[in-house]
Scaffold this motif. Structure first.
Motif, short mmCIF file in Angstrom:
data_model
loop_
_atom_site.label_atom_id
_atom_site.label_comp_id
_atom_site.label_asym_id
_atom_site.label_seq_id
_atom_site.Cartn_x
_atom_site.Cartn_y
_atom_site.Cartn_z
N TRP B 81 0.44 -0.93 -0.10
CA TRP B 81 0.32 0.26 -0.10
C TRP B 81 0.77 0.98 -0.44
CZ3 TRP B 81 -5.75 0.16 -0.41
CH2 TRP B 81 -5.53 -0.80 -0.47
N HIS B 82 0.11 2.42 -0.80
CA HIS B 82 1.02 3.68 -0.35
C HIS B 82 0.55 5.00 -0.08
CE1 HIS B 82 4.03 1.68 -3.40
NE2 HIS B 82 3.77 1.16 -3.02
N LEU B 83 1.32 5.44 0.93
CA LEU B 83 -0.34 6.53 0.86
C LEU B 83 0.11 7.35 0.10
CD1 LEU B 83 -0.43 7.42 4.06
CD2 LEU B 83 1.59 9.25 3.65
N ARG B 84 0.57 7.78 -1.67
CA ARG B 84 0.24 8.64 -2.08
C ARG B 84 -0.08 7.60 -3.74
NH1 ARG B 84 2.13 13.66 -3.59
NH2 ARG B 84 3.11 14.79 -2.16
N PRO B 85 -1.54 8.66 -3.90
CA PRO B 85 -2.14 7.37 -4.98
C PRO B 85 -1.68 7.45 -6.10
CG PRO B 85 -3.04 9.54 -4.59
CD PRO B 85 -2.32 9.10 -3.39
N PHE B 86 -1.22 6.69 -6.97
CA PHE B 86 -0.71 6.42 -8.25
C PHE B 86 -1.27 6.03 -9.74
CE2 PHE B 86 0.70 2.13 -8.18
CZ PHE B 86 0.44 1.71 -6.68
N ILE B 87 -0.15 6.54 -10.75
CA ILE B 87 -0.92 5.30 -11.74
C ILE B 87 0.16 4.96 -12.73
CG2 ILE B 87 -3.43 6.95 -12.32
CD1 ILE B 87 -1.41 8.14 -14.32
N TYR B 88 0.17 4.00 -13.50
CA TYR B 88 0.51 2.77 -14.78
C TYR B 88 0.67 3.63 -15.80
CZ TYR B 88 1.45 -1.04 -10.45
OH TYR B 88 1.48 -1.24 -9.20
N ALA B 89 1.57 3.67 -16.47
CA ALA B 89 1.52 3.66 -18.04
C ALA B 89 0.90 2.68 -18.33
CB ALA B 89 3.04 3.77 -17.77
N ARG B 90 0.90 3.22 -19.59
CA ARG B 90 -0.88 2.10 -20.32
C ARG B 90 -0.50 2.38 -21.19
NH1 ARG B 90 -6.54 4.81 -19.18
NH2 ARG B 90 -5.51 6.57 -19.85
N LEU B 110 0.33 10.41 -7.70
CA LEU B 110 0.14 11.87 -7.78
C LEU B 110 0.24 13.15 -7.33
CD1 LEU B 110 -1.97 10.10 -9.60
CD2 LEU B 110 -3.96 10.96 -8.51
N ALA B 111 0.31 14.06 -7.68
CA ALA B 111 0.56 15.13 -6.94
C ALA B 111 -0.55 16.40 -6.29
CB ALA B 111 2.01 15.96 -7.05
N LEU B 112 0.01 17.38 -5.97
CA LEU B 112 -1.77 18.42 -6.23
C LEU B 112 -1.03 19.69 -6.67
CD1 LEU B 112 -3.79 18.37 -2.53
CD2 LEU B 112 -4.49 18.05 -5.31
N LEU B 113 -0.31 20.46 -6.85
CA LEU B 113 0.17 21.77 -7.53
C LEU B 113 1.27 21.56 -8.00
CD1 LEU B 113 -0.58 24.44 -4.26
CD2 LEU B 113 -2.04 24.12 -6.38
N THR B 114 1.14 21.26 -9.24
CA THR B 114 1.87 21.04 -10.69
C THR B 114 2.66 21.70 -10.73
OG1 THR B 114 0.70 19.39 -11.33
CG2 THR B 114 1.52 18.10 -10.01
N ARG B 115 3.52 21.40 -12.23
CA ARG B 115 3.82 22.71 -13.03
C ARG B 115 3.20 22.20 -14.28
NH1 ARG B 115 4.56 27.30 -10.89
NH2 ARG B 115 5.74 26.97 -8.45
N GLY B 116 2.76 22.78 -15.08
CA GLY B 116 1.87 21.85 -16.21
C GLY B 116 2.27 23.75 -17.49
N TYR B 117 1.54 23.23 -17.97
CA TYR B 117 1.28 24.61 -19.56
C TYR B 117 1.63 25.76 -18.62
CZ TYR B 117 -3.65 24.50 -19.08
OH TYR B 117 -4.84 24.75 -19.65
N SER B 118 1.81 26.89 -19.00
CA SER B 118 1.27 27.57 -18.72
C SER B 118 0.52 28.72 -19.48
CB SER B 118 2.78 29.70 -18.72
OG SER B 118 3.52 28.51 -20.07
N TYR B 119 -0.39 29.77 -18.43
CA TYR B 119 -1.55 30.52 -19.32
C TYR B 119 -1.23 31.77 -18.06
CZ TYR B 119 -3.69 28.42 -14.86
OH TYR B 119 -3.25 28.46 -13.14
N LEU B 134 0.14 14.75 -12.26
CA LEU B 134 1.60 13.59 -12.06
C LEU B 134 3.24 14.13 -10.82
CD1 LEU B 134 1.66 11.15 -14.86
CD2 LEU B 134 0.51 10.77 -12.18
N GLN B 135 3.63 13.98 -10.30
CA GLN B 135 4.50 14.32 -9.61
C GLN B 135 5.43 14.77 -11.13
OE1 GLN B 135 6.27 11.93 -6.62
NE2 GLN B 135 5.08 13.36 -4.89
N ALA B 142 7.10 9.91 -19.52
CA ALA B 142 5.82 9.80 -18.47
C ALA B 142 4.43 10.24 -18.78
CB ALA B 142 6.19 11.14 -17.43
N PRO B 143 3.75 8.61 -18.90
CA PRO B 143 2.63 8.71 -18.76
C PRO B 143 1.72 10.52 -18.37
CG PRO B 143 2.12 7.92 -16.88
CD PRO B 143 3.62 8.22 -17.69
N ARG B 144 1.01 10.60 -18.89
CA ARG B 144 -0.36 11.63 -17.95
C ARG B 144 -1.62 10.70 -17.79
NH1 ARG B 144 -0.77 16.32 -22.97
NH2 ARG B 144 1.28 16.54 -23.16
#
Lengths: 334, 368
Positions: B81-90, B110-119, B134-135, B142-144
């Motif tokens: 078990w992990h404290l932080r949820p996660f996904i696998y690449a598909r 997964l993570a909150l407040l991540t960096r992505g495209y700018s706006y 994603l972290q 890395a998958p999305r």
């Protein structure tokens, strides 16, 4: 005498409206520019001369007022021109579709009325009962479920349980031959249910409020004091008194039914006028679109007229008071 | 016997009645409050769509078309078990049935407040911060994170749905405001003018009200080119809705004006020597604001639904711009609908909640 006047009045109004709407559509056509042959002129295989010739054949090179007048002249004679897309007379395309849409609309209206009457009477009998409260919830939910959403949910459920055997294509490919399809009673019942749900909410709210109000009146007390059965009090006296706004609302709901049928027929693949109008707008088929507008508007106006006639047959007060009512109104206007 | 009870029966009934009355009052207030909360959250959603959306609505994952929603795990393949949820690449294993299998080798948390495209937040602050994602990982492959899966072109459905709220929530309220403005002006004009003009205006309004809206809008739409830029499509739709929607408002406003002009306080104001204009703006308009407001709450969902219907049919907002309507058009693919009903119908849920919110506000206003 009065009815004759009403019918004449409505007929004039209908014709005026149709004239205004078709003129506006033609005027917008001029403002927007371009026509059905635009896609063809972008095609490198068609020379400019060919496009010009085709414009001439379709009469698209004439000035707009001339086109409008010619179209109007033909339409008055019952010839609504030829569809650019189907290459068939518009009137021949429209009538089977109109029948299909009317079948759907009538079934939907019947469903909406029967459910609304049953539930509404149950709710009106006792204020604050469980039936009353669940009616309130039903009205809130049903009236805020758009037909678009409901139709898609029904489609998802139908595909989940494979209720419908849709063809490989959507409404577009089937539009040409509406008759040739696998007929199943679900094919009409599902769109009719979707069409009926918002209507049902509208009617249910009206039945509940109307009957509840009528039950407070003196004549209901008299009827009860006479020892009439509760059923007779409800259906013979209370419902009859509550019928007027119901008839009016029936008339006004027809436009909504026609609008709703566009989206419902497209999603649930019922070959009616609504699905046809989508094809017409996507292929910019103006004669077909105008034909659809005319026939839909006429159907709606006919329904309104029917509602008005029913109203006058149901309520003798309206017949008697018509003259007096008018004079009161004119005072108010001044 | 009677002394055992604190509450005498008579007092009990009044208490119960009061309680019931209070409940009823609360229920009505609660409707208004809940409705307003829903509308407010939609406004926030449209305003902060860029922040809430994890990815650019145009960015494609070409290797992941029509993917179902990402499976978010707490427990990895080994059963830890992990404290932080996660996904696998598909990876797509069968393009025909759009079957994806997960690559269990590496977890992507997964993570909150991540960096992505700018706006630009609120059109001012340039940032690239997003609510979740994603972290950050150094890996390029890395998958999305596709909460609602991807559409046929491999674009994130969630981001598109969030951004789509902007068009709908701009066009519908704008048409509502303009149509009611036009309707109120025409209604007041009819209420104050001579009989023939009044009759003419009301005849036109009656005719407009009887016409089936969507059919007329479609007919008018047929006059314009099929493909339109979002700005032009928006302007066109607003113009069409205003041209048709004013009638009901005008009818209502005229009726209110006529009724209010008979009232004593208006006569009193007139006899005090007030000008008609001052009476109209100070006495008549404020007194008819409630029914007009209710009418506006009835117009808003109607316009929104007409807009989504037109976009659904492909004649409103068009690809590649996202709209709730044109996203729902993906549901025409019945095999896809069968496989991913929730992912495809998510915009429908948003539409439903919005309409419900407006409806609650409307009810709350009516029953106050």
């Amino acid at each position: 005498m009065f009815l004759l006047k009403l019918i004449l009045n409505r007929l004039v109004q209908t014709l005026m409206t149709l004239l205004i709407v078709t003129t506006l559509t033609f005027a917008m056509l001029a403002a927007a520019g371009g026509d059905v042959l635009n896609t063809l002129s972008a095609d490198p295989l068609a020379s400019a001369a060919t496009v010009q010739q085709m414009r001439h054949i379709y009469g698209l090179d004439q000035p707009l007022p001339v086109r409008y007048w010619r179209w109007l002249e033909h339409t008055v004679r019952g010839d609504m021109g030829e569809s650019f897309y189907y290459h068939a007379p518009v009137s021949r395309l429209l009538f089977p579709r109109l029948l299909n849409t009317m079948m759907l609309a009538l079934l939907a209206l019947f469903m909406a009325w029967s459910v609304a009457l049953t539930l509404g009477m149950m709710a009106a009998r006792r204020v604050g009962s469980w039936a009353d409260r669940s009616c309130e919830a039903i009205i809130l939910l049903a009236s805020s479920t758009p037909r678009l959403v409901l139709a898609l949910v029904v489609l998802a459920l139908a595909s989940q349980f494979s209720l419908l055997n849709f063809g490989s294509g959507a409404a577009l490919s089937k539009a040409a031959n509406p008759v040739n399809r696998s007929s199943s009673w679900l094919q009409i019942v599902l769109p009719a249910v979707v069409l009926a749900v918002p209507l049902m909410a509208l009617f249910l709210a009206q039945v509940r409020d109307g009957v509840r109000q009528a039950l407070r009146e003196d004549f209901v007390m008299v009827a009860r004091a006479k020892g009439l059965r509760e059923r007779d009090v409800l259906f013979r006296h209370a419902l009859r008194a509550a019928l007027n706004p119901l008839i009016t609302i029936f008339g006004y709901s027809l436009g909504g039914v026609m609008s709703g049928s566009v989206i419902v027929e497209t999603i649930l693949d019922w070959p009616g006028l609504g699905a046809l109008s989508v094809v017409a707008v996507q292929s910019r088929d103006v004669p077909l679109m105008l034909g659809i507008v005319i026939i839909t508007a006429t159907a709606v106006f006919a329904g309104n007229l029917l509602a008005d006639i029913l109203l006058h047959l149901n309520d003798p007060r309206l017949r008697q008071n018509d003259q007096r009512h008018r004079s009161v109104q004119s005072v108010a206007t001044r | 016997m009677n002394g055992k009870f604190f509450v005498t029966p008579k007092f009990a009934t009044t208490l119960r009645q009061r309680f019931k009355a209070a409940l009823a009052w609360l229920a009505i207030r609660a409707r208004l409050a809940i409705g307003l909360c829903i509308l407010l959250s939609f406004a926030l959603l449209a305003g902060g769509a860029d922040f809430l959306a994890p990815y650019d609505y145009r960015a494609q994952s070409r290797m992941e078309p029509a993917a179902p929603r990402a499976a978010i795990h707490w427990q990895d393949a080994e059963g830890n078990w992990h404290l932080r949820p996660f996904i696998y690449a598909r990876k797509i294993t069968d393009p025909l049935t759009r079957t994806y299998t997960e690559d269990l080798a590496k977890r992507y948390p997964l993570a909150l407040l991540t960096r992505g495209y700018s706006y630009k937040l609120c059109g001012l602050l340039s940032t690239n911060l997003h609510l979740f994602g994603l972290q950050e990982s150094d890996q390029n492959s890395a998958p999305r994170l596709y909460i609602l899966g991807t559409d046929a072109l491999g674009r994130d459905r969630l981001s598109r749905m969030l951004l789509a709220s902007r068009f709908s929530l701009l066009v519908a309220p704008l048409s509502m405001l303009l149509a009611s403005l036009l309707g109120i002006v025409i209604g007041c004009l009819a209420g104050y003018s001579r009989r023939w003009l009044d009759a003419l205006l009301m005849r036109v309004a009656d005719a407009m009200m009887a016409l089936p809206v969507l059919v007329v809008v479609l007919a008018a739409r047929a006059a314009f080119p099929l493909a339109l830029s979002p700005a032009r499509a928006g302007v066109l739709l607003v113009a069409l809705f205003v041209a048709i929607g004013w009638a009901e408002m005008a009818r209502l406003a005229r009726g209110e004006v006529l009724a209010l002009r008979q009232r004593d306080f208006v006569t009193a104001a007139y006899s005090l020597g007030m000008t008609q204009r001052r009476i109209l703006f100070r006495h008549i308009l404020p007194n008819m604001s409630r029914p007009l407001l209710i009418q506006m709450t009835l117009m808003l969902p109607a316009f929104l639904l007409n807009e989504t219907a037109l976009s659904y049919l492909g004649v409103g907002l068009q690809e590649p711009e996202p709209g709730w309507g044109n996203m729902l058009a993906a549901a025409n693919d019945l095999t896809l609908l069968q496989a991913q009903p929730f992912e495809l119908l998510a915009p429908a849920l948003l539409i439903f909640v919005f309409v419900l919110g407006v409806r609650l506000v409307s009810d709350g206003l009516q029953n106050r």
